[in-house]
Design a protein around this motif. Structure first.
Motif, PDB file in Angstrom:
ATOM      1  N   GLY A  45       0.865  -1.259   0.011  1.00 25.89           N
ATOM      2  CA  GLY A  45      -0.049  -0.016  -0.007  1.00 25.89           C
ATOM      3  C   GLY A  45       0.865   1.199  -0.072  1.00 25.89           C
ATOM      4  O   GLY A  45       2.114   1.130  -0.003  1.00 25.89           O
ATOM      5  N   HIS A 110      -1.561  -5.252  -1.556  1.00 30.86           N
ATOM      6  CA  HIS A 110      -2.150  -4.779  -0.035  1.00 30.86           C
ATOM      7  C   HIS A 110      -2.581  -3.241  -0.358  1.00 30.86           C
ATOM      8  O   HIS A 110      -2.064  -2.392  -0.944  1.00 30.86           O
ATOM      9  CB  HIS A 110      -1.351  -4.847   1.044  1.00 30.86           C
ATOM     10  N   SER A 111      -3.908  -3.006  -0.049  1.00 37.59           N
ATOM     11  CA  SER A 111      -4.614  -1.730   0.044  1.00 37.59           C
ATOM     12  C   SER A 111      -4.460  -1.023  -1.361  1.00 37.59           C
ATOM     13  O   SER A 111      -5.028  -1.582  -2.384  1.00 37.59           O
ATOM     14  CB  SER A 111      -3.731  -0.824   0.874  1.00 37.59           C
ATOM     15  N   ARG A 112      -3.877  -0.015  -1.631  1.00 32.72           N
ATOM     16  CA  ARG A 112      -3.746   0.701  -2.732  1.00 32.72           C
ATOM     17  C   ARG A 112      -3.125  -0.185  -3.721  1.00 32.72           C
ATOM     18  O   ARG A 112      -3.382  -0.155  -4.887  1.00 32.72           O
ATOM     19  CB  ARG A 112      -3.113   2.096  -2.958  1.00 32.72           C
ATOM     20  N   SER A 134      -7.360  -6.577   1.074  1.00 38.87           N
ATOM     21  CA  SER A 134      -7.757  -5.338   1.400  1.00 38.87           C
ATOM     22  C   SER A 134      -7.810  -4.243   0.371  1.00 38.87           C
ATOM     23  O   SER A 134      -7.259  -3.201   0.881  1.00 38.87           O
ATOM     24  CB  SER A 134      -7.390  -4.898   2.704  1.00 38.87           C
ATOM     25  N   ALA A 136      -7.963  -0.804  -1.849  1.00 40.65           N
ATOM     26  CA  ALA A 136      -8.799   0.415  -1.170  1.00 40.65           C
ATOM     27  C   ALA A 136      -7.818   1.536  -1.788  1.00 40.65           C
ATOM     28  O   ALA A 136      -6.669   1.333  -2.326  1.00 40.65           O
ATOM     29  CB  ALA A 136      -8.414   0.752   0.251  1.00 40.65           C
ATOM     30  N   ASP A 174     -12.477  -3.041   8.587  1.00 45.67           N
ATOM     31  CA  ASP A 174     -11.763  -2.404   7.707  1.00 45.67           C
ATOM     32  C   ASP A 174     -12.430  -1.172   7.200  1.00 45.67           C
ATOM     33  O   ASP A 174     -13.307  -1.175   6.753  1.00 45.67           O
ATOM     34  CB  ASP A 174     -11.340  -3.537   6.558  1.00 45.67           C
ATOM     35  N   TYR A 176     -11.699   1.137   5.247  1.00 45.46           N
ATOM     36  CA  TYR A 176     -11.543   1.335   3.699  1.00 45.46           C
ATOM     37  C   TYR A 176     -12.536   0.587   2.989  1.00 45.46           C
ATOM     38  O   TYR A 176     -12.563   0.936   2.056  1.00 45.46           O
ATOM     39  CB  TYR A 176     -10.232   1.285   3.242  1.00 45.46           C
ATOM     40  N   HIS A 207      -7.588  -3.105   8.437  1.00 41.29           N
ATOM     41  CA  HIS A 207      -7.061  -2.958   7.132  1.00 41.29           C
ATOM     42  C   HIS A 207      -5.799  -3.570   7.024  1.00 41.29           C
ATOM     43  O   HIS A 207      -5.350  -3.890   5.698  1.00 41.29           O
ATOM     44  CB  HIS A 207      -7.146  -1.458   6.876  1.00 41.29           C
TER      45      HIS A 207
END
Length: 228
Positions: A45, A110-112, A134, A136, A174, A176, A207
């Motif tokens: 992320g 992960h994430s972004r 996750s 986002a 989470d 997000y 998250h």
């Protein structure tokens, strides 16, 4: 499949070159394209402004390294992490790995990084599997929720289900993930049996739960078996 990838590079204007925007993960041994099972590209992320860089990859990445995958990291800069540019660089990097001789490629993030990773699904045959922990890209503000869901739907509308396997991990608590059930429904409608869902387990939570060693202990083998 390699011929299809070359064709994609030509029609999309992507530069096909041996260099990639990825770096070798120094904590993992590198067998090279002739001996490795394939290459796994890890996308963290966006790291915080008080951090010198992203955290080390989670235990799941170490599991795949131990199984024979060479690990590459796509460490984007905190001050320059737009989604479109990240998607373009990811495609270029994967093409570079193919050029080096890697015949199997997994993208995991992960994430972004997970959101950017999912964009490769718009390029059929580019990768063998995507693991999205996750995903986002819109923050946590209430007013961003409609746009977040619209962009999520657009992301999956662009995806092509041609056999690429996708793992979607959504963890409890989470902030997000505004509407976990709806987001899962959108993904499942598009990818059906080619989608593995890890949906709101009791533990780990939050998250960043994928970085908890308990996550790989509970789900690592299942995910690895699905994508490999």
């Amino acid at each position: 499949m390699f011929g299809l990838i070359v064709w994609l590079a030509l029609v999309s204007g992507v530069v096909f070159a041996s260099d990639t925007p990825f770096v070798h993960a120094p904590q993992f041994a590198d067998a090279g394209p002739g001996a490795a099972k394939g290459a796994l590209v890890w996308l963290p992320g966006t790291h915080g402004r008080d951090q010198t860089g992203p955290p080390p990859p989670p235990d799941f990445v170490g599991r795949e390294a131990a199984a024979g995958w060479d690990i590459r990291c796509f460490n984007r800069d905190r001050g320059d992490d737009p989604l479109d540019r990240g998607a373009e660089l990811l495609v270029r990097g994967v093409l570079g790995l193919r050029d080096q001789g890697y015949h199997r490629i997994i993208v995991a993030g992960h994430s972004r990084g997970a959101w950017i990773g999912l964009t490769v699904l718009a390029h059929p045959g580019l990768v063998d599997a995507v693991v999205a922990f996750s995903p986002a890209a819109h923050g946590t503000r209430e007013e961003r929720k409609p746009q977040a869901m619209a962009d999520w739907a657009a992301l999956w509308a662009a995806a092509v289900n041609n056999g690429t396997r996708v793992v979607l991990v959504q963890l409890t608590d989470d902030p997000y993930d505004f509407d976990p059930a709806r987001r899962l429904a959108v993904a499942r409608e598009r990818f059906g049996d080619n989608l593995l869902s890890i949906f709101l387990p009791s533990e780990p939570r939050g998250h960043a739960g994928v970085y908890d060693p308990a996550f790989d202990e509970r789900f690592g083998a299942r995910i690895s078996g699905f994508v490999d």
